[in-house]
Design a protein around this motif. Structure first.
Motif, PDB file in Angstrom:
ATOM      1  N   MET A 102       0.778  -1.276   0.011  1.00  0.00           N
ATOM      2  CA  MET A 102       0.033  -0.023  -0.086  1.00  0.00           C
ATOM      3  C   MET A 102       0.986   1.397  -0.080  1.00  0.00           C
ATOM      4  N   PHE A 103       0.597   2.067  -0.739  1.00  0.00           N
ATOM      5  CA  PHE A 103       1.469   3.425  -0.877  1.00  0.00           C
ATOM      6  C   PHE A 103       0.609   4.736  -0.494  1.00  0.00           C
ATOM      7  N   MET A 104       1.503   5.675   0.398  1.00  0.00           N
ATOM      8  CA  MET A 104       0.844   6.991   0.550  1.00  0.00           C
ATOM      9  C   MET A 104       2.177   7.744  -0.074  1.00  0.00           C
ATOM     10  N   VAL A 105       1.705   8.706  -0.767  1.00  0.00           N
ATOM     11  CA  VAL A 105       2.503   9.771  -1.266  1.00  0.00           C
ATOM     12  C   VAL A 105       2.232  11.133  -0.561  1.00  0.00           C
ATOM     13  N   VAL A 106       3.324  11.774   0.012  1.00  0.00           N
ATOM     14  CA  VAL A 106       3.071  12.922   0.683  1.00  0.00           C
ATOM     15  C   VAL A 106       4.010  13.891   0.398  1.00  0.00           C
ATOM     16  N   ASP A 107       3.741  15.300   1.216  1.00  0.00           N
ATOM     17  CA  ASP A 107       4.996  16.325   0.923  1.00  0.00           C
ATOM     18  C   ASP A 107       6.165  15.742   1.314  1.00  0.00           C
ATOM     19  N   LEU A 108       7.126  16.289   0.621  1.00  0.00           N
ATOM     20  CA  LEU A 108       8.689  16.124   0.866  1.00  0.00           C
ATOM     21  C   LEU A 108       9.213  17.406   1.471  1.00  0.00           C
TER      22      LEU A 108
END
Length: 389
Positions: A102-108
């Motif tokens: 499962m993937f979560m892409v967030v602020d870097l």
């Protein structure tokens, strides 16, 4: 030292074009380097292939989540983060899945976390901590408006962007027995540690609950004689033992004499210059994460496509033992219950129609109901996003 590495991904100068109606998936991102890990999840820096924007991507192995009974927590984390967006939170942009993860892409965030900087013997002066208190107060007030208690405010979870305003990860509402004042107590503890380099109470992982309660009830917090009287007064009011007597709202903080001169609009807009700026010429995280991904990881991310293709051919010949059948059933349940999210598409939809679509509204309403029910008091795993600047 290299600050990025192409982990086996085809590096093309031609910008790919994706169908705007297609759900964002693993193929939409180029994996650059590993930067952190938790008990069942890892974090890496990624670049979205079409927009070239950089993000942090957390990926969690489904089988490990099932084995450790963490699926419910992951889903709640997703539901909550889909609902939230604030300048001082690490905001979720995309969520998706494949057969394994499962993937979560967030602020870097390029400045590293405050625990890292403390371990590097960085001295945070009063001016720096004063700004952090204000930024955290605004974020806690926002969470409080959504009936959410963070419950894990500490330097490890406070992240800096490349300009050094404070950001941190949002997390769960509390259960019976305590309420919002617990976060403001943690804010006081964290502020003290940043200023002094150690916590006001000498508590360790092996300290018993009885010892902790005795320590907090009997010992006084010793503040440095170099700190201003206004700061000391503020910290003491944040560290009041009785929750009902503690500062526990943004209004309380804003009325504190130490902060009466603060331009809160400027804080929110990130217009105040920070007193501490992370070094852009060094890696603001532990480099061993990248080495572990290269050498020790049994299922490296950059070999995912080949591995999944190979697994599909193997699955056709697998027996239907009760153990395998139960796991497969759990994996199918996770796959069916997982919520796909795309903040970019959501923003575009809102801009075009002035409101969310029915599906988006339903997702947001479900998330709000979940966060307001007050029955789940599980703590979500810490999310690390320390990256090189």
């Amino acid at each position: 030292m290299r600050t990025s590495r192409n982990m086996g991904v085809n590096n093309s100068h031609r910008t790919p074009v994706f169908d705007e109606n297609e759900d964002v998936n693993f193929d939409h991102f180029q994996i650059l380097r590993a930067i952190g890990k938790g008990s069942f999840g890892k974090v890496c820096i990624v670049q979205k292939r079409d927009t070239k924007k950089m993000y942090a991507m957390k990926y969690m192995n489904k089988q490990k989540c099932i084995e450790r009974d963490e699926v419910r927590n992951v889903f709640r984390e997703l539901q909550i983060m889909q609902r939230l967006e604030h300048p001082f939170l690490v905001n979720l942009w995309y969520s998706f899945q494949d057969e394994e993860d499962m993937f979560m892409v967030v602020d870097l965030l390029l400045g590293g976390d405050l625990r890292y900087h403390l371990q590097q013997n960085v001295h945070f002066n009063e001016e720096a901590v004063k700004l952090y208190i204000c930024e955290l107060a605004l974020a806690l007030n926002y969470l409080q408006s959504y009936h959410i208690i963070h419950r894990d405010i500490k330097p490890d979870n406070i992240l800096l962007d490349e300009h050094a305003p404070e950001l941190f990860q949002a997390f769960l509402e509390g259960g019976p027995g305590y309420s919002y004042p617990v976060d403001w107590w943690s804010l006081g503890i964290t502020s003290y540690e940043l200023l002094r380099g150690w916590r006001p109470y000498d508590i360790h992982s092996n300290t018993s609950l009885k010892e902790i309660l005795l320590m907090i009830s009997t010992e006084k917090v010793h503040c440095s004689s170099t700190w201003s009287k206004g700061l000391v007064a503020l910290l003491k009011k944040l560290l009041v033992k009785e929750p009902e007597c503690r500062l526990s709202s943004l209004k309380d903080i804003q009325n504190a004499p130490y902060l009466v001169d603060v331009n809160w609009d400027a804080v929110l807009e990130k217009n105040l210059p920070p007193a501490f700026v992370p070094n852009k010429g060094r890696l603001n995280c532990d480099p061993t994460f990248e080495l572990e991904e290269m050498i020790l990881e049994s299922k490296p991310l950059h070999k995912k496509k080949k591995r999944l293709a190979k697994n599909k051919s193997k699955d056709s010949g697998k027996d239907s033992s009760s153990l395998y059948g139960h796991l497969q059933q759990c994996l199918e349940t996770v796959h069916n219950d997982f919520t796909i999210f795309n903040r970019e598409k959501l923003r575009k939809s809102r801009a075009e129609s002035g409101q969310t679509s029915n599906k988006e509204s339903e997702t947001c309403n479900q998330a709000l109901e979940k966060t307001e029910d007050g029955h789940n008091n599980n703590v979500l795993e810490t999310f690390y996003t320390t990256v090189p600047s």
